[in-house]
Design an enzyme around this catalytic site. Sequence first.
Site, short mmCIF file in Angstrom:
data_model
loop_
_atom_site.label_atom_id
_atom_site.label_comp_id
_atom_site.label_asym_id
_atom_site.label_seq_id
_atom_site.Cartn_x
_atom_site.Cartn_y
_atom_site.Cartn_z
N LYS A 50 0.84 -1.21 -0.04
CA LYS A 50 0.13 -0.18 -0.04
C LYS A 50 0.77 1.28 0.06
O LYS A 50 0.83 2.00 -0.64
CB LYS A 50 -1.06 0.05 1.28
CG LYS A 50 -2.01 -1.00 1.05
CD LYS A 50 -2.99 -1.07 2.41
CE LYS A 50 -4.02 -2.43 2.27
NZ LYS A 50 -4.64 -3.05 3.23
N GLN A 104 -4.95 -1.84 9.34
CA GLN A 104 -4.93 -3.04 8.72
C GLN A 104 -5.71 -4.16 9.59
O GLN A 104 -5.31 -4.15 10.71
CB GLN A 104 -3.51 -3.58 8.42
CG GLN A 104 -3.21 -4.51 7.85
CD GLN A 104 -3.66 -4.55 6.20
OE1 GLN A 104 -3.74 -3.66 5.64
NE2 GLN A 104 -4.20 -5.83 5.59
N ASP A 135 -11.32 2.49 3.37
CA ASP A 135 -11.77 1.00 3.26
C ASP A 135 -13.07 0.88 3.28
O ASP A 135 -13.79 -0.16 2.76
CB ASP A 135 -11.52 0.29 4.47
CG ASP A 135 -9.95 -0.36 4.59
OD1 ASP A 135 -9.65 -0.93 3.33
OD2 ASP A 135 -9.37 -0.51 5.59
N1 GUN Z 1 -6.91 -7.16 5.51
C1 GUN Z 1 -7.02 -7.79 4.59
N2 GUN Z 1 -7.56 -6.97 3.54
C2 GUN Z 1 -7.92 -5.75 4.06
C3 GUN Z 1 -8.40 -4.58 3.93
O1 GUN Z 1 -9.07 -4.36 2.47
N3 GUN Z 1 -8.51 -3.44 4.48
C4 GUN Z 1 -8.10 -3.54 5.89
N4 GUN Z 1 -7.90 -2.62 6.48
N5 GUN Z 1 -7.49 -4.70 6.34
C5 GUN Z 1 -7.34 -5.71 5.31
#
Ligand code: GUN
Length: 280
Positions: free
Chosen positions: A53, A97, A120
């Site tokens: 990211k 996350q 998100d």
């Molecule tokens: N863990 C796995 N996929 C995601 C996601 O799309 N967003 C977040 N915040 N955590 C994750």
Amino acid sequence: MAKIIDGKAISAQMRVEISERCAEYVARTGTKPGLAVIIVGDDPASKVYVRNKKLACEQVGFYSEEIALPAETDMDSLRSVIERLNADDKIHGILVQLPLPPQLDEGEVIMMIDPRKDVDAFHPANVGRVMSGGYTFVPCTPAGVMELLKRSGVDIAGRECVVVGRSNIVGKPMAMLLLEANGTVTVCHSRTRDLAEVCRRADILVSAVGKPHFITADMVKPGAVVIDVGINRLPNGKLAGDVDFDAVEPIASYITPVPGGVGPMTITMLLRNTLTAAEN
Ligand code: GUN
């Protein structure tokens, strides 16, 4: 023979578009769109996601901040970090996350994020807006699927769409977006009777189950569009989707591979949500 939907190529094209929009934003405001990613503990998979990211942010010209907190972080400490980011003008998007260590309540943590920075789209305010329309952010994986369909020229209106899986992150919002695009949507799950028969109705079949080779050829109508959201690690270390690709590909009209289908789109949609947050 199906057309292969190339998520890597579509994602790369979208990142060029996002870079251009980012450059316009920077020229107009003198600031960069900013994303903060919070990671608690040292789950190896989460660390890889967070690094990717951050790299993606740099690639398109965003400012990014990674906040790594120890595994034993408590709710109060995490709250103070999120509140600082909520008030920080350099930060337009905040992502915590997941999964979080067991002492942290994910639902409560998500509620601490300012919904205007919730890139998100996990906050109940944003979940609600996906239901009722007029949303700013859409959860990244279903949004990525919609872009793949759109950019491949797949018509959704009036067609039978079957979503397998009902998670809050993928299945449920996926169903809402297909419905908004005027599909006739069925959501299947572990208690669905005669799953194969329901899947065979689909003009557009989306699988988000998390089981390798779960969707077999007998579950696919000839000519269907097959979208595979699953990313499953096989005992031999290779990645596999939910769909038995070799058996299904000859009968589908379009299909996404794993890797290289839906996966590359997810971070790209996160970038788009962050840019949208900044522009707003
Ligand atoms: N863990 C796995 N996929 C995601 C996601 O799309 N967003 C977040 N915040 N955590 C994750």
